[in-house]
Design a protein around this motif. Structure first.
Motif, PDB file in Angstrom:
ATOM      1  N   LEU A   1      -1.564   1.973   7.090  1.00 20.84           N
ATOM      2  CA  LEU A   1      -0.863   1.556   5.813  1.00 20.84           C
ATOM      3  C   LEU A   1      -0.795   0.091   5.870  1.00 20.84           C
ATOM      4  CD1 LEU A   1      -0.324   4.705   5.763  1.00 20.84           C
ATOM      5  CD2 LEU A   1       1.979   4.247   5.236  1.00 20.84           C
TER       6      LEU A   1
ATOM      7  N   ASP B   1       6.715   7.088   2.526  1.00 23.21           N
ATOM      8  CA  ASP B   1       5.934   6.415   3.337  1.00 23.21           C
ATOM      9  C   ASP B   1       5.445   5.254   2.566  1.00 23.21           C
ATOM     10  OD1 ASP B   1       6.484   8.408   5.184  1.00 23.21           O
ATOM     11  OD2 ASP B   1       4.610   9.355   4.729  1.00 23.21           O
TER      12      ASP B   1
ATOM     13  N   TYR C   1       0.881  -1.227   0.014  1.00 22.65           N
ATOM     14  CA  TYR C   1       0.061   0.000   0.034  1.00 22.65           C
ATOM     15  C   TYR C   1       0.747   1.257  -0.104  1.00 22.65           C
ATOM     16  CZ  TYR C   1      -2.963   3.771   1.368  1.00 22.65           C
ATOM     17  OH  TYR C   1      -3.617   5.143   1.472  1.00 22.65           O
TER      18      TYR C   1
ATOM     19  N   ALA D   1       1.892  10.130   3.557  1.00 27.61           N
ATOM     20  CA  ALA D   1       0.466   9.741   4.237  1.00 27.61           C
ATOM     21  C   ALA D   1       0.046  11.062   4.424  1.00 27.61           C
ATOM     22  CB  ALA D   1       1.057   9.088   5.682  1.00 27.61           C
ATOM     23  N   ALA D   2      -1.325  10.882   4.301  1.00 30.66           N
ATOM     24  CA  ALA D   2      -1.879  11.961   4.552  1.00 30.66           C
ATOM     25  C   ALA D   2      -2.477  12.427   6.021  1.00 30.66           C
ATOM     26  CB  ALA D   2      -3.660  11.765   3.891  1.00 30.66           C
TER      27      ALA D   2
ATOM     28  N   THR E   1       5.844   5.600   8.321  1.00 31.92           N
ATOM     29  CA  THR E   1       5.498   6.979   8.015  1.00 31.92           C
ATOM     30  C   THR E   1       6.665   7.957   8.346  1.00 31.92           C
ATOM     31  OG1 THR E   1       4.385   7.314  10.225  1.00 31.92           O
ATOM     32  CG2 THR E   1       2.969   6.838   8.138  1.00 31.92           C
TER      33      THR E   1
ATOM     34  N   PRO F   1       0.426   5.509   0.052  1.00 32.17           N
ATOM     35  CA  PRO F   1      -0.379   6.669   0.316  1.00 32.17           C
ATOM     36  C   PRO F   1      -0.752   7.430  -1.044  1.00 32.17           C
ATOM     37  CG  PRO F   1       1.203   6.649   1.743  1.00 32.17           C
ATOM     38  CD  PRO F   1       1.682   5.546   1.130  1.00 32.17           C
ATOM     39  N   GLU F   2      -1.708   8.168  -1.122  1.00 25.73           N
ATOM     40  CA  GLU F   2      -2.090   8.548  -2.341  1.00 25.73           C
ATOM     41  C   GLU F   2      -1.246   9.698  -3.026  1.00 25.73           C
ATOM     42  OE1 GLU F   2      -6.269   9.598  -2.559  1.00 25.73           O
ATOM     43  OE2 GLU F   2      -7.115   7.734  -2.110  1.00 25.73           O
TER      44      GLU F   2
ATOM     45  N   HIS G   1       5.824   9.014  -2.019  1.00 25.32           N
ATOM     46  CA  HIS G   1       4.573   9.170  -1.239  1.00 25.32           C
ATOM     47  C   HIS G   1       4.345   9.555   0.013  1.00 25.32           C
ATOM     48  CE1 HIS G   1       2.288   6.813  -4.632  1.00 25.32           C
ATOM     49  NE2 HIS G   1       3.458   6.507  -4.885  1.00 25.32           N
TER      50      HIS G   1
ATOM     51  N   GLU H   1      -3.502   9.741   8.766  1.00 25.98           N
ATOM     52  CA  GLU H   1      -3.249   8.490   8.126  1.00 25.98           C
ATOM     53  C   GLU H   1      -2.004   7.828   8.857  1.00 25.98           C
ATOM     54  OE1 GLU H   1      -3.347   6.294   3.946  1.00 25.98           O
ATOM     55  OE2 GLU H   1      -2.019   8.145   3.987  1.00 25.98           O
TER      56      GLU H   1
END
Length: 324
Positions: free
Chosen positions: A56, A161, A13, A47-48, A143, A15-16, A45, A51
């Motif tokens: 994750l 992340d 995974y 993390a938001a 993260t 993060p977006e 990437h 998040e």
């Protein structure tokens, strides 16, 4: 007959949010060219807000379970490698266990920084070989964006992340290098070098989280030597040769270190799984992220021999030789 730990599922995974070198260059005294030339990194990437590492890890673990075709209730061990846990305690693994609904078995974190996933894999493998677990989740999740000094261009551009996971299951083997599963693991540490890569905080010392600090040149020098030796150790233990290795899945810290390791093994770069350009250094998550990607896109296939290796703060370093 002996017991082997088979990798029966992989998952990852990211993060977006994607942060490019150009975006960092607008905030820090650096450039896209400088970062690429020295590290091979083009983006990472992040993390938001809100998040957590456990979020994750849970998503990566669920994908690994889905790939293995098993439910969370079938898992009787979780070993999670991270240097950026949700909290000082309880373990991030305990949160993931609750999220997945696999209660009762042991769940704990392993902290060996960038070597964390190889350490965690070795721990889970030994649980399985000892008959104390049959199905294990091994996760690397970080993260790192939360512990970076965004005014230090030498470190803040290096990390990202993400999370990756594998499912291990016990299976019989004959004890030869032709077996499927984890064939050998080798772990090392040398605490004399702890001040070369560290975080300048902690509950006992400063009562703060702290920020990452690194002496890059010294870390690079030790990495080249230590990774070469631990790779040789894995081959010697199994009686295999560099030419027997189908894929090298290294810790994704720096393209030059990865290329140097491949040269020492005499491996073409086409046989090296490289994600550092898109993921940056995700510490304990980097190897399982890269492995999951290579399995997903069909490069790594059943029966192939895969070498995992990493080095991190401590210093820690290690390798695992796995037949898929």
């Amino acid at each position: 007959m002996i017991t082997r730990s088979l990798i029966v599922g992989t998952g990852s995974y990211l993060p977006e949010r994607v942060v490019t070198n150009a975006e960092l260059a607008a905030k820090v005294d650096t450039s896209d060219e400088w970062i690429i030339e020295r590290t091979g990194i083009r983006q990472r990437h992040m993390a938001a807000e809100g998040e957590w590492t456990s979020d994750l890890a849970t998503k990566a673990a669920q994908k690994a379970l889905d790939a293995a075709g098993i439910a969370g209730t079938d898992v009787d061990l979780i070993v999670l490698a991270t240097a950026t846990p949700d909290r000082t305690f309880p373990s991030t693994a305990a949160t993931v266990q609750a999220n997945l609904g696999c209660f009762g078995g042991p769940a704990f974190d392993v902290q060996a920084v960038c070597s964390g996933f190889v350490y965690a894999l070795s721990v889970a493998d030994n649980f399985i070989k000892a008959g104390q677990a049959k199905t294990a989740l091994v996760i690397g999740a970080e993260t790192f964006s939360r512990i970076l000094d965004w005014e230090d261009r030498g470190t803040c551009v290096l990390f990202g992340d993400g999370a990756g996971a594998v499912v291990l299951q016990a299976a019989p083997g004959d004890g030869s290098s032709a077996d499927s599963g984890i064939l050998t693991t080798h772990l090392h540490a040398d605490g004399r070098h702890r001040e070369l890569l560290y975080v300048d905080g902690g509950p006992s010392s400063t009562q703060t989280t702290g920020l990452l600090r690194m002496h890059g040149r010294e870390v690079f020098r030790h990495a080249v030597v230590n990774l070469a030796s631990v790779v040789e150790e894995a081959l010697e233990a199994t009686g295999l040769q560099p030419g027997d290795i189908d894929w090298l899945v290294p810790h994704q810290a720096n393209r030059r270190i990865i290329e140097g390791t491949a040269r020492k093994l005499g491996m073409a770069l086409e046989k090296v799984v490289m994600t550092v350009d898109r993921h940056a250094n995700t510490s304990a998550a980097s190897i399982p992220l890269a492995l999951a990607e290579a399995v997903s896109d069909g490069r790594v296939q059943k029966g192939q021999l895969v070498l995992l290796e990493a080095m991190g703060g401590g210093f820690t370093w290690g390798s695992a030789l796995v037949r898929m």
